[in-house]
Design an enzyme around this catalytic site. Structure first.
Site, PDB file in Angstrom:
ATOM      1  N   HIS A 145       8.953  -6.411  -1.478  1.00 17.31           N
ATOM      2  CA  HIS A 145       8.747  -6.090   0.162  1.00 17.31           C
ATOM      3  C   HIS A 145       8.114  -7.378   0.812  1.00 17.31           C
ATOM      4  O   HIS A 145       7.804  -8.222   0.144  1.00 17.31           O
ATOM      5  CB  HIS A 145       7.677  -4.979  -0.005  1.00 17.31           C
ATOM      6  CG  HIS A 145       8.187  -3.750  -0.018  1.00 17.31           C
ATOM      7  ND1 HIS A 145       8.617  -3.281  -1.447  1.00 17.31           N
ATOM      8  CD2 HIS A 145       8.742  -2.562   0.794  1.00 17.31           C
ATOM      9  CE1 HIS A 145       9.284  -1.945  -1.365  1.00 17.31           C
ATOM     10  NE2 HIS A 145       9.126  -1.331  -0.262  1.00 17.31           N
ATOM     11  N   LYS A 149       2.640  -5.790   3.443  1.00 16.96           N
ATOM     12  CA  LYS A 149       2.590  -4.588   2.538  1.00 16.96           C
ATOM     13  C   LYS A 149       1.267  -4.539   2.011  1.00 16.96           C
ATOM     14  O   LYS A 149       0.853  -5.190   1.063  1.00 16.96           O
ATOM     15  CB  LYS A 149       3.753  -4.318   1.719  1.00 16.96           C
ATOM     16  CG  LYS A 149       3.782  -2.953   1.128  1.00 16.96           C
ATOM     17  CD  LYS A 149       5.089  -2.467   0.584  1.00 16.96           C
ATOM     18  CE  LYS A 149       5.058  -1.214  -0.194  1.00 16.96           C
ATOM     19  NZ  LYS A 149       4.813  -0.008   0.730  1.00 16.96           N
TER      20      LYS A 149
HETATM   21  N1  LIG Z   1       7.420   6.570   3.615  1.00 14.11           N
HETATM   22  C1  LIG Z   1       8.238   5.760   4.219  1.00 14.11           C
HETATM   23  O1  LIG Z   1       9.316   6.019   4.338  1.00 14.11           O
HETATM   24  C2  LIG Z   1       7.548   4.375   4.642  1.00 14.11           C
HETATM   25  C3  LIG Z   1       8.356   3.544   5.276  1.00 14.11           C
HETATM   26  C4  LIG Z   1       7.760   2.417   5.805  1.00 14.11           C
HETATM   27  C5  LIG Z   1       6.198   2.299   5.707  1.00 14.11           C
HETATM   28  N2  LIG Z   1       5.664   3.376   5.022  1.00 14.11           N
HETATM   29  C6  LIG Z   1       4.164   3.012   5.069  1.00 14.11           C
HETATM   30  O2  LIG Z   1       3.533   3.433   6.103  1.00 14.11           O
HETATM   31  C7  LIG Z   1       2.617   2.694   6.257  1.00 14.11           C
HETATM   32  C8  LIG Z   1       2.463   2.020   7.941  1.00 14.11           C
HETATM   33  O3  LIG Z   1       3.448   1.210   7.736  1.00 14.11           O
HETATM   34  P1  LIG Z   1       3.721  -0.006   8.901  1.00 14.11           P
HETATM   35  O4  LIG Z   1       4.878  -0.840   8.542  1.00 14.11           O
HETATM   36  O5  LIG Z   1       3.836   0.888  10.350  1.00 14.11           O
HETATM   37  O6  LIG Z   1       2.288  -0.789   8.947  1.00 14.11           O
HETATM   38  P2  LIG Z   1       1.495  -1.594  10.373  1.00 14.11           P
HETATM   39  O7  LIG Z   1       0.418  -2.429   9.368  1.00 14.11           O
HETATM   40  O8  LIG Z   1       2.323  -2.117  10.875  1.00 14.11           O
HETATM   41  O9  LIG Z   1       0.851  -0.144  10.831  1.00 14.11           O
HETATM   42  C9  LIG Z   1      -0.129   0.555  10.513  1.00 14.11           C
HETATM   43  C10 LIG Z   1      -1.085   0.908  11.693  1.00 14.11           C
HETATM   44  O10 LIG Z   1      -1.933   2.112  11.114  1.00 14.11           O
HETATM   45  C11 LIG Z   1      -3.170   1.506  11.854  1.00 14.11           C
HETATM   46  N3  LIG Z   1      -4.433   2.183  11.144  1.00 14.11           N
HETATM   47  C12 LIG Z   1      -5.287   1.467  10.465  1.00 14.11           C
HETATM   48  N4  LIG Z   1      -6.205   2.423  10.190  1.00 14.11           N
HETATM   49  C13 LIG Z   1      -5.977   3.557  10.956  1.00 14.11           C
HETATM   50  C14 LIG Z   1      -6.521   4.919  10.934  1.00 14.11           C
HETATM   51  N5  LIG Z   1      -7.738   5.037  10.393  1.00 14.11           N
HETATM   52  N6  LIG Z   1      -6.075   5.828  11.646  1.00 14.11           N
HETATM   53  C15 LIG Z   1      -4.889   5.362  12.477  1.00 14.11           C
HETATM   54  N7  LIG Z   1      -4.259   4.346  12.420  1.00 14.11           N
HETATM   55  C16 LIG Z   1      -4.821   3.422  11.510  1.00 14.11           C
HETATM   56  C17 LIG Z   1      -3.229  -0.127  11.720  1.00 14.11           C
HETATM   57  O11 LIG Z   1      -4.138  -0.159  12.758  1.00 14.11           O
HETATM   58  C18 LIG Z   1      -1.672  -0.272  12.247  1.00 14.11           C
HETATM   59  O12 LIG Z   1      -1.534  -0.361  13.434  1.00 14.11           O
HETATM   60  C19 LIG Z   1       2.426   1.717   5.252  1.00 14.11           C
HETATM   61  O13 LIG Z   1       1.428   2.345   4.269  1.00 14.11           O
HETATM   62  C20 LIG Z   1       3.722   1.745   4.763  1.00 14.11           C
HETATM   63  O14 LIG Z   1       3.450   1.381   3.243  1.00 14.11           O
HETATM   64  C21 LIG Z   1       6.272   4.380   4.536  1.00 14.11           C
END
Ligand SMILES: NC(=O)c1ccc[n+]([C@@H]2O[C@H](COP(=O)([O-])OP(=O)(O)OC[C@H]3O[C@@H](n4cnc5c(N)ncnc54)[C@H](O)[C@@H]3O)[C@@H](O)[C@H]2O)c1
Length: 259
Positions: A145, A149
């Site tokens: 990844h 991540k």
């Molecule tokens: N299930 C799936 O299909 C899938 C796919 C992609 C990513 N993900 C997961 O989703 C999550 C987010 O991924 P991303 O690529 O958008 O990451 P990212 O870092 O771009 O975004 C995460 C956001 O969450 C915010 N955040 C932090 N603490 C928070 C809180 N207490 N309340 C609300 N928001 C908060 C951050 O400020 C950030 O803007 C990760 O854990 C990733 O592993 C899951």
């Protein structure tokens, strides 16, 4: 549907776009750092209050492994359909299930919302059951990844490992660290690499002295996850087969059975 986004990072923005293209409205976006969020807070109680007041009919949570559990706990009492994409909390599913039952709402979670990965899950389960009969084949997993991540191994890789172990009974213990000794026959090795901008690659190897069978899923971008999350919320908000509101815990497996 009026949708609230909790976590407005890369995925949050992409999901909002996918939802709007499908005719939904983002009525609230919550994030402690995103300047374009409608509510800038990292406090779970304030987040839930904001979601409640926004008129949202469903919520999608893609934040951070460190905040997801408290966000889920704060959102469950609202009783709204809740889709959770953030990984890193699945070992607490029993606690969450009990709370969802008390709250009377519904929650759908998946370590991977992409339709291709959900098909890949099924292929790996089937392949593992088939390969179990052929003891000359060893099996291992690999995932890579992007370097932003937060968790490792990926939730998707852990789900794949679970499916391999369910299918191949001779593998009983998962090892995610580097080996500094020879692996035992019942150990299943899963290794992870973090590099650059890779959206996600997962490989399962079946290897014998004579040959290798390699199954790989390669995500090309994050659009597949975003569309899958929106479709999951649409499914969760819709009635069940008897016309009643869905209640309880669901996964993408339930969505697939109905598509
Ligand atoms: N299930 C799936 O299909 C899938 C796919 C992609 C990513 N993900 C997961 O989703 C999550 C987010 O991924 P991303 O690529 O958008 O990451 P990212 O870092 O771009 O975004 C995460 C956001 O969450 C915010 N955040 C932090 N603490 C928070 C809180 N207490 N309340 C609300 N928001 C908060 C951050 O400020 C950030 O803007 C990760 O854990 C990733 O592993 C899951």
């Amino acid at each position: 549907m009026n949708i609230a986004m909790v976590g407005f990072g890369k995925m949050g923005h992409m999901i909002a776009q996918a939802a709007e293209l499908r005719g939904h409205k983002i009525v609230c976006s919550v994030d402690p750092f995103a300047r374009d969020a409608s509510l800038v807070t990292g406090d779970a109680a304030s987040m839930a209050e904001g979601v409640k007041n926004s008129g949202a009919e469903g919520v999608i949570e893609f934040s951070h492994p460190a905040s997801v559990f408290s966000n889920i706990q704060a959102l469950i009492p609202l009783g709204l359909p809740l889709v959770v994409g953030t990984t890193g909390w699945h070992d607490r599913i029993d606690e969450v299930s009990a709370a969802v039952e008390r709250g009377g709402g519904s929650l759908l979670y998946s370590s991977n919302f992409s339709i291709g990965v959900n098909l890949f899950y099924r292929i790996v389960s089937e392949a593992s059951r088939l390969m179990a009969e052929f003891e000359q084949y060893d099996v291992a997993l690999f995932e890579s990844h992007h370097n932003q991540k937060a968790d490792s191994p990926s939730g998707t890789a852990l789900e794949l490992a679970k499916r391999v172990m369910d299918g191949v009974p001779r593998k009983t213990r998962l090892v995610t660290d580097a080996f500094v000794r020879k692996p035992e026959a019942d150990e299943l090795h899963l290794s992870s690499v973090r590099v650059g901008s890779v959206p996600g690659t997962h490989t399962v190897w079946f290897d014998s002295a004579a040959d290798t069978i390699e199954l790989t899923h390669t995500a090309r971008n994050r659009e597949g996850f975003a569309l899958g999350a929106v479709r999951a919320l649409e499914w969760l908000q819709g009635p069940d087969q008897s016309g009643a509101t869905k209640k309880g815990i669901f996964t993408m497996k339930d969505v697939f059975n109905d598509i």
